[in-house]
Write a protein that holds these residues in place. Structure first.
Motif, short mmCIF file in Angstrom:
data_model
loop_
_atom_site.label_atom_id
_atom_site.label_comp_id
_atom_site.label_asym_id
_atom_site.label_seq_id
_atom_site.Cartn_x
_atom_site.Cartn_y
_atom_site.Cartn_z
N GLY A 43 6.08 4.44 0.82
CA GLY A 43 5.36 3.25 0.42
C GLY A 43 4.99 2.35 1.58
N VAL B 167 10.32 8.38 -2.01
CA VAL B 167 9.01 7.75 -2.19
C VAL B 167 8.56 7.20 -0.85
CG1 VAL B 167 7.77 5.83 -3.27
CG2 VAL B 167 9.40 7.16 -4.62
N LEU C 198 -3.02 7.65 1.23
CA LEU C 198 -2.77 6.45 0.44
C LEU C 198 -3.96 5.49 0.51
CD1 LEU C 198 1.01 5.55 0.97
CD2 LEU C 198 -0.05 7.01 -0.74
N SER D 19 1.00 -3.84 0.51
CA SER D 19 0.05 -2.74 0.31
C SER D 19 -1.20 -2.88 1.17
CB SER D 19 -0.34 -2.65 -1.16
OG SER D 19 -0.85 -3.88 -1.64
N LEU E 55 1.83 3.69 -3.04
CA LEU E 55 3.00 4.54 -2.76
C LEU E 55 2.84 5.89 -3.45
CD1 LEU E 55 4.78 4.37 -5.62
CD2 LEU E 55 5.35 2.15 -4.69
N ASP F 8 7.43 1.58 4.50
CA ASP F 8 7.57 2.63 5.53
C ASP F 8 6.55 2.44 6.64
OD1 ASP F 8 9.65 4.59 4.54
OD2 ASP F 8 8.35 4.49 2.79
#
Length: 487
Positions: free
Chosen positions: A211, A209, A188, A394, A195, A214
């Motif tokens: 992302g 999924v 990632l 993110s 994600l 997690d």
């Protein structure tokens, strides 16, 4: 689109050098043929009104009016009518609606502000010069305009499909559930994506999924005393094993009794965009996989795209770009509509406080705040509450650089240090035109805000005060769609 503007009035007034103001008249009560007439046509000309596309019971037309009082009526299917919900007077010609157009250095005499707020027309580019010229005039939006705009957007989204979101070229990355979490973390980060869908070869289907949330929960679990997950196990711990562990953690903190793991939220290429947006909002996810299978049992599925609110918003902006005046709400300043989360002013209360961080706050406290407040990002401000940066979910993937996650303690690293780790991420998710912080002003129109949010990677705008960059609020993609869809 709108009906034609009043030509004769424009020519006569232009010859006399008077200021003309484009004014939109609305008849929202249906009919087969609707005309407008008034003192500005000398009651001799009937101006045809046009039905609004997608809302056939609403008729409208724009006329250029001179400053001052005007009277008008609607001629609906051969019968003179007036709008009882707008200002009106009794005159020699019966009951007539009234409108006052303000010109330079004009004051309203005996004009009711309350009645003006309910006016059935919007005046474009009118500068109201009152006794205090420093006061800012905020245009008002009628309930008719709001519902009409929402109806048109709803019709558009209901007739467009997720297939239209697919790019002409590109790639969608999916991860095998048997992949180690550490390796997924690196993928990632290296791909600059927040994600990825999860593929289970044993079941032959997409099952979930992975992302940023997690990884936040994994790092918090690593930092917990007595954790069952060690740094060594992270090297071999698979995504599937983590998902099972996450289900156990979720059952401990969630008393709703919902089954875990939750089923994958997905859409098909022929699902309409309104349903796609509602799925994203209702499930509180950043994106949903667009999956297609030619077989009735859903076997051999193909992953086509990741549908997001940003892509749907881009579709709305593209459709209305050259006819934005047909959606009155798009011209409204964001400060005049119930949109986003705002810092309460003195004496005001707020049911949803705006969370902010100081740069010296610990990364652990920042991650906890992201999870507890159920937000995707938090503005980072200085001691004067001026915007410095923003920390997003993110951004957690930046800790994959040089295995930083294995060398730090969340409570020892500051938010500032964590952001520095991600400065040379390539390509960094959330960057657009070289900027991480995307801002707007309270005076910006809704259309301007929507166009900025439609850019790839931009999920929220921080509302700042001009000059000082003091944070006044934040608007997310979810906020915009909840407002546009009336949720």
């Amino acid at each position: 689109m709108f009906g034609s503007t009043l030509g004769s009035s424009r020519e006569n007034s232009a010859a006399s050098g008077q200021l003309l103001t484009p004014t939109r008249f609305v008849w929202p009560y249906g009919g087969r043929r609707v005309f407008l007439s008034g003192s500005f046509t000398r009651w001799t000309e009937h101006v045809p009104m046009s039905p609004l596309e997608g809302c056939p019971t609403v008729f409208q037309v724009i006329c250029n009016l001179t400053p001052g009082y005007h009277q008008y009526k609607f001629f609906v299917d051969g019968e003179w009518r007036h709008d009882e919900h707008q200002p009106f007077v009794n005159g020699n010609g019966g009951v007539m609606n009234t409108i006052f157009i303000t010109g330079p250095d004009m004051l309203r005499s005996g004009f009711s502000p309350a009645a003006h707020d309910r006016s059935s027309m919007d005046v474009d580019d009118v500068i109201v010069r009152m006794t205090d010229s420093s006061q800012e005039t905020i245009p008002r939006m009628s309930g008719v305009d709001l519902e009409m705009s929402r109806h048109r957007i709803s019709v558009l989204l209901s007739t467009r499909t997720a297939y239209e979101l697919l790019p002409e070229s590109g790639k969608v990355i999916a991860l095998d559930v048997n992949l180690p979490v550490k390796q997924a973390f690196h993928i990632l980060y290296e791909q600059g994506i927040p994600l990825a869908p999860l593929w289970d070869f044993g079941k032959g289907q997409f099952v979930g999924v992975l992302g940023p949330l997690d990884f936040i929960l994994i790092l918090r679990e690593l930092g917990t005393h007595g954790s069952n997950l060690t740094e060594e196990e992270l090297e071999t711990h698979t995504i599937a094993a983590w998902k099972e562990g996450k289900a156990h953690i979720s059952r401990q903190f969630d008393g709703s009794g919902r089954p875990y793991p939750r089923p994958l939220v997905q859409v098909g290429p022929y699902d309409n965009l309104k349903d796609v947006a509602l799925k994203i909002l209702q499930n509180k996810v950043a994106a949903v996989p667009v999956i297609y299978s030619s077989l009735q049992d859903g076997s051999y599925p193909q992953l086509l795209h990741l549908a997001s609110l940003s892509g749907i918003l881009k579709c709305i902006c593209r459709y209305f770009r050259h006819s934005s005046s047909s959606l009155p709400i798009l011209q409204q300043p964001i400060c005049s509509i119930p949109l986003g989360t705002w810092v309460p002013r003195i004496g005001e209360s707020s049911s949803k406080p705006l969370a902010t961080l100081r740069p010296h706050a610990s990364l652990g406290s920042a991650l906890s705040l992201l999870v507890q407040a159920e937000v995707s990002s938090i503005p980072v401000v200085d001691d004067n509450d001026s915007l410095i940066d923003i920390y997003s979910r993110s951004d957690i993937t930046a800790l994959a650089k040089d295995k930083a996650y294995a060398q730090i303690h969340l409570d020892d690293m500051t938010v500032h240090q964590a952001l520095q780790l991600g400065q040379d991420a390539s390509p960094p998710y959330g960057m657009f035109n070289g900027q991480r912080c995307h801002m707007c002003l309270r005076s910006d129109s809704l259309l301007k805000v929507m166009e900025r949010l439609a850019n790839p990677g931009v999920r929220r705008l921080v509302i700042v005060e001009a000059g000082s960059k003091r944070v006044e609020g934040i608007i997310s993609l979810s906020d915009v769609f909840q407002f546009l869809l009336g949720l």
